[in-house]
Design a protein around this motif. Structure first.
Motif, PDB file in Angstrom:
ATOM      1  N   ILE A  57       0.843  -1.189   0.000  1.00 60.99           N
ATOM      2  CA  ILE A  57       0.000   0.000   0.000  1.00 60.99           C
ATOM      3  C   ILE A  57       0.883   1.247   0.000  1.00 60.99           C
ATOM      4  CG2 ILE A  57      -1.783   1.266   1.264  1.00 60.99           C
ATOM      5  CD1 ILE A  57      -2.568  -1.428   2.539  1.00 60.99           C
ATOM      6  N   PRO A  58       0.643   2.208  -0.896  1.00 61.86           N
ATOM      7  CA  PRO A  58       1.466   3.428  -0.924  1.00 61.86           C
ATOM      8  C   PRO A  58       1.256   4.258   0.337  1.00 61.86           C
ATOM      9  CG  PRO A  58      -0.427   3.648  -2.382  1.00 61.86           C
ATOM     10  CD  PRO A  58      -0.410   2.219  -1.933  1.00 61.86           C
ATOM     11  N   ASP A  59       2.197   5.144   0.618  1.00 58.04           N
ATOM     12  CA  ASP A  59       2.089   5.981   1.809  1.00 58.04           C
ATOM     13  C   ASP A  59       0.874   6.898   1.753  1.00 58.04           C
ATOM     14  OD1 ASP A  59       4.327   4.901   2.991  1.00 58.04           O
ATOM     15  OD2 ASP A  59       5.695   6.409   2.183  1.00 58.04           O
ATOM     16  N   ASN A  60       0.481   7.309   0.559  1.00 63.83           N
ATOM     17  CA  ASN A  60      -0.690   8.174   0.399  1.00 63.83           C
ATOM     18  C   ASN A  60      -1.679   7.493  -0.543  1.00 63.83           C
ATOM     19  OD1 ASN A  60      -2.576  10.219   0.001  1.00 63.83           O
ATOM     20  ND2 ASN A  60      -1.017  11.824  -0.016  1.00 63.83           N
ATOM     21  N   PRO A  61      -2.451   6.510  -0.036  1.00 66.71           N
ATOM     22  CA  PRO A  61      -3.352   5.757  -0.912  1.00 66.71           C
ATOM     23  C   PRO A  61      -4.447   6.613  -1.535  1.00 66.71           C
ATOM     24  CG  PRO A  61      -3.758   5.233   1.405  1.00 66.71           C
ATOM     25  CD  PRO A  61      -2.500   6.027   1.361  1.00 66.71           C
ATOM     26  N   ASP A  62      -4.919   7.650  -0.823  1.00 60.23           N
ATOM     27  CA  ASP A  62      -5.957   8.509  -1.386  1.00 60.23           C
ATOM     28  C   ASP A  62      -5.465   9.216  -2.646  1.00 60.23           C
ATOM     29  OD1 ASP A  62      -7.578   7.752   0.647  1.00 60.23           O
ATOM     30  OD2 ASP A  62      -7.866   9.744   1.510  1.00 60.23           O
ATOM     31  N   ALA A  63      -4.241   9.745  -2.594  1.00 59.97           N
ATOM     32  CA  ALA A  63      -3.689  10.423  -3.769  1.00 59.97           C
ATOM     33  C   ALA A  63      -3.530   9.449  -4.931  1.00 59.97           C
ATOM     34  CB  ALA A  63      -2.341  11.062  -3.418  1.00 59.97           C
ATOM     35  N   TRP A  64      -3.124   8.225  -4.632  1.00 60.48           N
ATOM     36  CA  TRP A  64      -2.958   7.196  -5.675  1.00 60.48           C
ATOM     37  C   TRP A  64      -4.302   6.903  -6.332  1.00 60.48           C
ATOM     38  CZ3 TRP A  64      -4.512   2.524  -7.438  1.00 60.48           C
ATOM     39  CH2 TRP A  64      -3.616   1.765  -8.222  1.00 60.48           C
ATOM     40  N   LEU A  65      -5.329   6.725  -5.531  1.00 57.50           N
ATOM     41  CA  LEU A  65      -6.658   6.408  -6.060  1.00 57.50           C
ATOM     42  C   LEU A  65      -7.224   7.565  -6.878  1.00 57.50           C
ATOM     43  CD1 LEU A  65      -8.074   4.674  -2.867  1.00 57.50           C
ATOM     44  CD2 LEU A  65      -7.746   3.555  -5.079  1.00 57.50           C
ATOM     45  N   ILE A  66      -7.052   8.790  -6.387  1.00 55.89           N
ATOM     46  CA  ILE A  66      -7.536   9.965  -7.117  1.00 55.89           C
ATOM     47  C   ILE A  66      -6.860  10.065  -8.473  1.00 55.89           C
ATOM     48  CG2 ILE A  66      -7.259  12.481  -7.191  1.00 55.89           C
ATOM     49  CD1 ILE A  66      -9.701  11.864  -5.732  1.00 55.89           C
ATOM     50  N   ARG A  67      -5.557   9.851  -8.499  1.00 54.73           N
ATOM     51  CA  ARG A  67      -4.808   9.968  -9.756  1.00 54.73           C
ATOM     52  C   ARG A  67      -5.269   8.941 -10.779  1.00 54.73           C
ATOM     53  NH1 ARG A  67      -0.391  10.460  -7.584  1.00 54.73           N
ATOM     54  NH2 ARG A  67       0.260   8.284  -7.432  1.00 54.73           N
ATOM     55  N   VAL A  68      -5.435   7.690 -10.353  1.00 51.24           N
ATOM     56  CA  VAL A  68      -5.863   6.633 -11.277  1.00 51.24           C
ATOM     57  C   VAL A  68      -7.288   6.893 -11.761  1.00 51.24           C
ATOM     58  CG1 VAL A  68      -6.365   4.179 -11.492  1.00 51.24           C
ATOM     59  CG2 VAL A  68      -4.296   4.921 -10.306  1.00 51.24           C
ATOM     60  N   ALA A  69      -8.173   7.291 -10.835  1.00 47.70           N
ATOM     61  CA  ALA A  69      -9.563   7.540 -11.214  1.00 47.70           C
ATOM     62  C   ALA A  69      -9.674   8.727 -12.160  1.00 47.70           C
ATOM     63  CB  ALA A  69     -10.404   7.780  -9.958  1.00 47.70           C
ATOM     64  N   ARG A  70      -8.925   9.782 -11.891  1.00 49.42           N
ATOM     65  CA  ARG A  70      -8.989  10.954 -12.763  1.00 49.42           C
ATOM     66  C   ARG A  70      -8.443  10.638 -14.148  1.00 49.42           C
ATOM     67  NH1 ARG A  70      -5.693  14.534 -10.294  1.00 49.42           N
ATOM     68  NH2 ARG A  70      -7.309  15.263  -8.888  1.00 49.42           N
ATOM     69  N   ASN A  71      -7.372   9.877 -14.206  1.00 51.78           N
ATOM     70  CA  ASN A  71      -6.833   9.481 -15.508  1.00 51.78           C
ATOM     71  C   ASN A  71      -7.844   8.661 -16.292  1.00 51.78           C
ATOM     72  OD1 ASN A  71      -4.415  10.782 -15.077  1.00 51.78           O
ATOM     73  ND2 ASN A  71      -3.343   8.963 -14.343  1.00 51.78           N
ATOM     74  N   ARG A  72      -8.562   7.805 -15.586  1.00 50.51           N
ATOM     75  CA  ARG A  72      -9.610   7.000 -16.224  1.00 50.51           C
ATOM     76  C   ARG A  72     -10.652   7.911 -16.873  1.00 50.51           C
ATOM     77  NH1 ARG A  72     -11.090   1.712 -17.816  1.00 50.51           N
ATOM     78  NH2 ARG A  72     -13.326   1.427 -17.518  1.00 50.51           N
ATOM     79  N   MET A  73     -11.029   8.969 -16.153  1.00 52.39           N
ATOM     80  CA  MET A  73     -12.050   9.886 -16.678  1.00 52.39           C
ATOM     81  C   MET A  73     -11.492  10.731 -17.816  1.00 52.39           C
ATOM     82  SD  MET A  73     -13.673  11.052 -12.977  1.00 52.39           S
ATOM     83  CE  MET A  73     -15.068  11.960 -13.629  1.00 52.39           C
ATOM     84  N   ILE A  74     -10.277  11.243 -17.648  1.00 50.24           N
ATOM     85  CA  ILE A  74      -9.680  12.093 -18.674  1.00 50.24           C
ATOM     86  C   ILE A  74      -9.445  11.340 -19.970  1.00 50.24           C
ATOM     87  CG2 ILE A  74      -7.591  13.385 -19.293  1.00 50.24           C
ATOM     88  CD1 ILE A  74      -7.389  14.259 -16.389  1.00 50.24           C
ATOM     89  N   ASN A  75      -9.006  10.102 -19.873  1.00 50.02           N
ATOM     90  CA  ASN A  75      -8.697   9.303 -21.059  1.00 50.02           C
ATOM     91  C   ASN A  75      -9.939   8.806 -21.784  1.00 50.02           C
ATOM     92  OD1 ASN A  75      -5.984   9.615 -20.583  1.00 50.02           O
ATOM     93  ND2 ASN A  75      -5.777   7.703 -19.446  1.00 50.02           N
ATOM     94  N   GLY A  76     -11.080   9.104 -21.253  1.00 50.28           N
ATOM     95  CA  GLY A  76     -12.310   8.727 -21.928  1.00 50.28           C
ATOM     96  C   GLY A  76     -12.699   7.283 -21.767  1.00 50.28           C
ATOM     97  N   GLN A  77     -12.050   6.570 -20.836  1.00 47.97           N
ATOM     98  CA  GLN A  77     -12.391   5.174 -20.601  1.00 47.97           C
ATOM     99  C   GLN A  77     -13.525   5.136 -19.582  1.00 47.97           C
ATOM    100  OE1 GLN A  77      -8.625   3.763 -19.260  1.00 47.97           O
ATOM    101  NE2 GLN A  77      -7.769   3.603 -21.313  1.00 47.97           N
ATOM    102  N   ARG A  78     -14.682   5.452 -20.059  1.00 51.52           N
ATOM    103  CA  ARG A  78     -15.824   5.627 -19.167  1.00 51.52           C
ATOM    104  C   ARG A  78     -16.696   4.366 -19.105  1.00 51.52           C
ATOM    105  NH1 ARG A  78     -16.221  10.997 -17.927  1.00 51.52           N
ATOM    106  NH2 ARG A  78     -15.068  12.416 -19.272  1.00 51.52           N
ATOM    107  N   ARG A  79     -17.698   4.495 -18.237  1.00 48.99           N
ATOM    108  CA  ARG A  79     -18.644   3.397 -18.068  1.00 48.99           C
ATOM    109  C   ARG A  79     -19.493   3.205 -19.304  1.00 48.99           C
ATOM    110  NH1 ARG A  79     -23.336   6.141 -17.524  1.00 48.99           N
ATOM    111  NH2 ARG A  79     -23.067   8.296 -16.932  1.00 48.99           N
ATOM    112  N   ASP A  80     -20.265   2.134 -19.355  1.00 46.94           N
ATOM    113  CA  ASP A  80     -21.230   1.871 -20.409  1.00 46.94           C
ATOM    114  C   ASP A  80     -22.207   3.029 -20.463  1.00 46.94           C
ATOM    115  OD1 ASP A  80     -22.201  -1.576 -20.844  1.00 46.94           O
ATOM    116  OD2 ASP A  80     -21.331  -0.153 -22.237  1.00 46.94           O
ATOM    117  N   ALA A  81     -22.322   3.673 -21.606  1.00 45.04           N
ATOM    118  CA  ALA A  81     -23.139   4.885 -21.702  1.00 45.04           C
ATOM    119  C   ALA A  81     -24.623   4.553 -21.773  1.00 45.04           C
ATOM    120  CB  ALA A  81     -22.731   5.696 -22.917  1.00 45.04           C
ATOM    121  N   LYS A  82     -25.149   4.060 -20.664  1.00 44.54           N
ATOM    122  CA  LYS A  82     -26.580   3.735 -20.600  1.00 44.54           C
ATOM    123  C   LYS A  82     -27.360   4.839 -19.890  1.00 44.54           C
ATOM    124  CE  LYS A  82     -25.904  -1.273 -20.540  1.00 44.54           C
ATOM    125  NZ  LYS A  82     -26.115  -2.534 -19.773  1.00 44.54           N
TER     126      LYS A  82
END
Length: 220
Positions: A53-78
């Motif tokens: 586990i990284p020393d700052n898990p919240d920052a790690w999760l935010i970074r991965v989640a934001r990249n997911r959104m920015i890169n357009g890898q979104r959920r099923d558009a229902k």
């Protein structure tokens, strides 16, 4: 430091309620933010189990989640756009108790990233504090929080020297961010004019006294 008994699943689970509002604040799309955060959790459970586990898990999760959104890898558009759930300021008497929770969450997010090299949570916290003070221009608590975070952020480049923490009264004011100091001074002045002193405003007022050094005033 993460306790050794805290497994990846537990760390991820306890982070959810803190991180979802931060992610959704910009897009106003809670569903997409939930999907991005779920994706980040799945990545965390895979990687943290192997790498730790990284020393700052919240920052790690935010970074991965934001990249997911920015890169357009979104959920099923229902979900149609009209079904998105935008944030809005409550119009009834529930604002006060909600505001206390929101301001504490923003303050906590900033504090989590205070000594980290990553700026993810710090930048998000500053952004949210600015949004809150803009949406609630006559609320002393919102203005006080924005002022406090502004002063604190202004000192970022001066608080560490040769790997050692430098107390505020020993910092070199030439290293402070003058734009942030001036903005925080203006926010504190507006908060003070409302005559409703609170914890954030009081802490910001203490910071403001130290900030006088940026104009060449000596501190006794």
């Amino acid at each position: 430091m993460i306790p050794p008994w805290s497994g990846p699943e537990n760390v991820a689970r306890t982070s959810y309620s803190r991180l979802l509002p931060i992610l959704a604040s910009r897009s106003s799309d809670i569903a997409t933010s939930e999907d991005a955060l779920s994706y980040a959790f799945s990545k965390a459970l895979t990687r943290w189990t192997v790498e730790g586990i990284p020393d700052n898990p919240d920052a790690w999760l935010i970074r991965v989640a934001r990249n997911r959104m920015i890169n357009g890898q979104r959920r099923d558009a229902k979900l149609a756009p009209k079904d998105a759930m935008p944030f809005a300021i409550p119009k009834d008497g529930t604002l006060a108790p909600r505001l206390s929770s929101v301001t504490e969450a923003i303050y906590g997010a900033y504090a989590l990233d205070w000594l980290e090299t990553s700026d993810d949570l710090r930048i998000e916290a500053l952004f949210l504090a600015d949004v809150l003070s803009t949406q609630l221009p006559t609320n002393a608590k919102a203005l006080g929080l924005a002022a406090l975070l502004g002063f604190t952020a202004a000192h970022r480049e001066a608080r560490i020297s040769e790997g050692m923490f430098v107390p505020l009264d020993e910092q070199d004011p030439r290293k402070w961010n003058e734009r942030l100091v001036r903005g925080a001074q203006a926010l504190l002045q507006r908060a003070s004019s409302l005559k409703k002193m609170g914890r954030f405003q009081l802490e910001a007022a203490i910071q403001a006294v130290h900030a006088l050094r940026i104009d060449g005033h000596d501190m006794d």
